[in-house]
Design a protein around this motif. Structure first.
Motif, mmCIF file in Angstrom:
data_model
loop_
_atom_site.group_PDB
_atom_site.id
_atom_site.type_symbol
_atom_site.label_atom_id
_atom_site.label_comp_id
_atom_site.label_asym_id
_atom_site.label_seq_id
_atom_site.Cartn_x
_atom_site.Cartn_y
_atom_site.Cartn_z
ATOM 1 N N GLU A 3 -3.696 10.835 -5.266
ATOM 2 C CA GLU A 3 -3.395 10.053 -6.458
ATOM 3 C C GLU A 3 -1.894 9.836 -6.602
ATOM 4 N N VAL A 4 -1.103 10.853 -6.257
ATOM 5 C CA VAL A 4 0.357 10.701 -6.306
ATOM 6 C C VAL A 4 0.805 9.594 -5.359
ATOM 7 N N LEU A 5 0.210 9.561 -4.176
ATOM 8 C CA LEU A 5 0.615 8.577 -3.172
ATOM 9 C C LEU A 5 0.360 7.146 -3.634
ATOM 10 N N LYS A 6 -0.641 6.949 -4.469
ATOM 11 C CA LYS A 6 -0.923 5.605 -4.976
ATOM 12 C C LYS A 6 0.245 5.065 -5.794
ATOM 13 N N THR A 7 1.019 5.964 -6.392
ATOM 14 C CA THR A 7 2.161 5.532 -7.210
ATOM 15 C C THR A 7 3.394 5.249 -6.363
ATOM 16 N N ARG A 8 3.320 5.549 -5.067
ATOM 17 C CA ARG A 8 4.478 5.400 -4.189
ATOM 18 C C ARG A 8 4.357 4.199 -3.245
ATOM 19 N N ALA A 9 3.413 3.320 -3.499
ATOM 20 C CA ALA A 9 3.241 2.152 -2.632
ATOM 21 C C ALA A 9 4.528 1.340 -2.600
ATOM 22 N N PRO A 10 5.052 1.046 -1.412
ATOM 23 C CA PRO A 10 6.288 0.262 -1.332
ATOM 24 C C PRO A 10 6.103 -1.125 -1.946
ATOM 25 N N PRO A 52 -5.297 -0.397 1.886
ATOM 26 C CA PRO A 52 -4.538 -0.468 0.638
ATOM 27 C C PRO A 52 -3.042 -0.307 0.891
ATOM 28 N N PRO A 53 -2.208 -0.647 -0.071
ATOM 29 C CA PRO A 53 -0.764 -0.693 0.178
ATOM 30 C C PRO A 53 -0.081 0.668 0.167
ATOM 31 N N GLN A 83 4.963 4.989 5.026
ATOM 32 C CA GLN A 83 6.388 5.266 5.154
ATOM 33 C C GLN A 83 6.547 6.758 5.457
ATOM 34 N N PRO A 84 7.509 7.119 6.332
ATOM 35 C CA PRO A 84 7.652 8.513 6.762
ATOM 36 C C PRO A 84 7.838 9.499 5.618
ATOM 37 N N GLY A 85 8.507 9.091 4.555
ATOM 38 C CA GLY A 85 8.755 9.988 3.432
ATOM 39 C C GLY A 85 7.480 10.493 2.783
ATOM 40 N N ASP A 86 6.425 9.701 2.811
ATOM 41 C CA ASP A 86 5.154 10.131 2.231
ATOM 42 C C ASP A 86 4.577 11.321 2.988
ATOM 43 N N ALA A 87 4.640 11.264 4.298
ATOM 44 C CA ALA A 87 4.122 12.370 5.107
ATOM 45 C C ALA A 87 4.904 13.645 4.825
ATOM 46 N N ASP A 88 6.219 13.533 4.721
ATOM 47 C CA ASP A 88 7.042 14.702 4.431
ATOM 48 C C ASP A 88 6.699 15.284 3.064
ATOM 49 N N LEU A 89 6.494 14.418 2.076
ATOM 50 C CA LEU A 89 6.155 14.872 0.729
ATOM 51 C C LEU A 89 4.856 15.678 0.738
#
Length: 386
Positions: A217-224, A231-232, A264-270
């Motif tokens: 759910e957090v990742l849904k808010t980080r769509a570039p 999905p984006p 985006q790579p930052g998502d994987a790190d998060l």
């Protein structure tokens, strides 16, 4: 013999090598090395630590940087428990289609590239053409990831990478990454009537999955902004939760198989940092308060970077010109393209056949698609004279 017939015959020979990822690919690599050597290529073969798998890297033309790389993986997926109507490792031609395991994914492209090698030997006067044929793409792009540091350490490297995965000759400039993990939970078995005396590995695995759902759910808010993916945002999927032995036994073992597809790579790190903190500061201390040997161990199955669409992309522009296609798209499946992009190359995906045929029984590649691929690769020769 015309080029299409030569390529078809070469493909038939390649299909006869059963290079399922669980088996060796050495015989096929040796076969391709001989064909490229015959065309005048400088061929290198790099074996893995087991000595049963190998990557091939070959060059035709001058020893200068900025060459064009044609890339494909030599392994194929299994045929076990699939209902084939033909022998999957004996290519069959019927109604303008070539049937066999790996015809479109992706030995067809490799056959076309190797068949064009004699042509490139005549054309590569100013710009080199390179070939990279890898092992174990289907199980985590292991071959390409092993080849990458070898290429990175060279003074002379390719500048453009064309990965011939099946796209129906569409030009593809991007896809998400694919990160896969198996998480192993070790608890303490006991009688189900006294759950507090044990450490239920399944229950802790469920808590872990709940955390994955929160992160999703957090990742849904980080769509570039302006993301073209569907999905984006970066997605998470729990593929399996396995554990326990009976209704009345506290589960001592459990395993979760899960994946994420980063945009985006930052998502994987998060996600990885959050899960590490959650395990180290919450789950494991609670487990070890009952049983000091309890543990959670994460096994990395594969971490393959995505192909990030770039505003400036020579590989995309070259292939669009060669194919006459106006525009480039995205695909949902993963490839080795992101690995080459991370080395500083511009990268694009374009190859014959449809991904809809890949991994299925009666996999096929149409002769029309193979012919279109050969047309593109033939036109590519002019780029080597410039």
């Amino acid at each position: 013999m015309d080029t299409l017939t030569r390529t078809r015959d070469l493909l038939a020979e390649m299909i006869a090598f059963p290079t399922v990822s669980s088996e060796s690919n050495l015989a096929l690599i040796d076969f391709l090395a001989d064909r490229l050597s015959d065309a005048g290529a400088r061929v290198e073969v790099f074996k893995d630590a087991t000595g049963t798998k190998a990557n091939l890297f070959a060059t035709i033309g001058p020893e200068v940087g900025g060459g064009i790389l044609l890339s494909g993986h030599s392994d194929v997926v299994p045929v076990a428990d699939q209902n084939w109507t033909t022998d999957p490792f004996a290519m069959t031609e019927r109604d303008g289609r070539l049937y066999g395991r790996g015809t479109c994914d992706m030995k067809g492209f490799i056959a076309a590239a190797v068949a064009m090698a004699p042509h490139y030997a005549k054309m590569a006067r100013k710009r080199p053409i390179h070939f990279a044929f890898t092992h174990d793409e289907e199980i985590g792009c292991l071959g390409a990831q092993a080849l990458a540091p070898l290429l990175r350490d060279r003074e002379v490297r390719p500048g453009v990478a064309i990965i011939g995965e099946p796209t129906m000759m569409r030009v593809i400039e991007g896809h998400k990454g694919c990160y896969e993990y198996s998480v192993h939970f070790t608890g303490l078995e006991g009688h189900g009537s006294a759950p507090d005396r044990g450490v239920n590995a399944v229950e802790y695995a469920v808590r872990y999955v709940a955390r994955l759902l929160e992160m999703a759910e957090v990742l849904k808010t980080r769509a570039p902004a302006g993301s073209r993916f569907e999905p984006p945002w970066t997605t998470i999927n729990t593929g399996a939760l396995v554990g326990g032995v009976a209704h009345n036994v506290i589960a001592g073992k459990a395993r979760i198989d899960w994946e994420m597809r980063p945009v985006q790579p930052g998502d994987a790190d998060l996600v990885k940092q959050d899960l590490h903190h959650y395990c180290q500061h919450h789950l494991i201390p609670a487990m070890r308060s009952v049983h000091p040997a309890a543990d959670i161990v994460t096994e990395v199955i594969g971490e393959v970077d995505g192909l990030v669409p770039a505003e400036i992309n020579e590989a995309r522009d070259i292939v669009m010109e060669l194919t006459g296609v106006n525009g480039a798209g995205l695909v949902p499946f993963g490839t080795e393209a992101g690995i080459f992009q991370a080395l500083g190359m511009s990268a694009v995906i374009c190859g014959p056949g449809s991904i809809e045929q890949a991994h299925k029984p009666d996999e096929y590649l149409s002769l029309d698609q193979l012919s279109q691929c050969l047309t593109m690769l033939n036109r590519l020769g002019t780029r080597l004279t410039e």
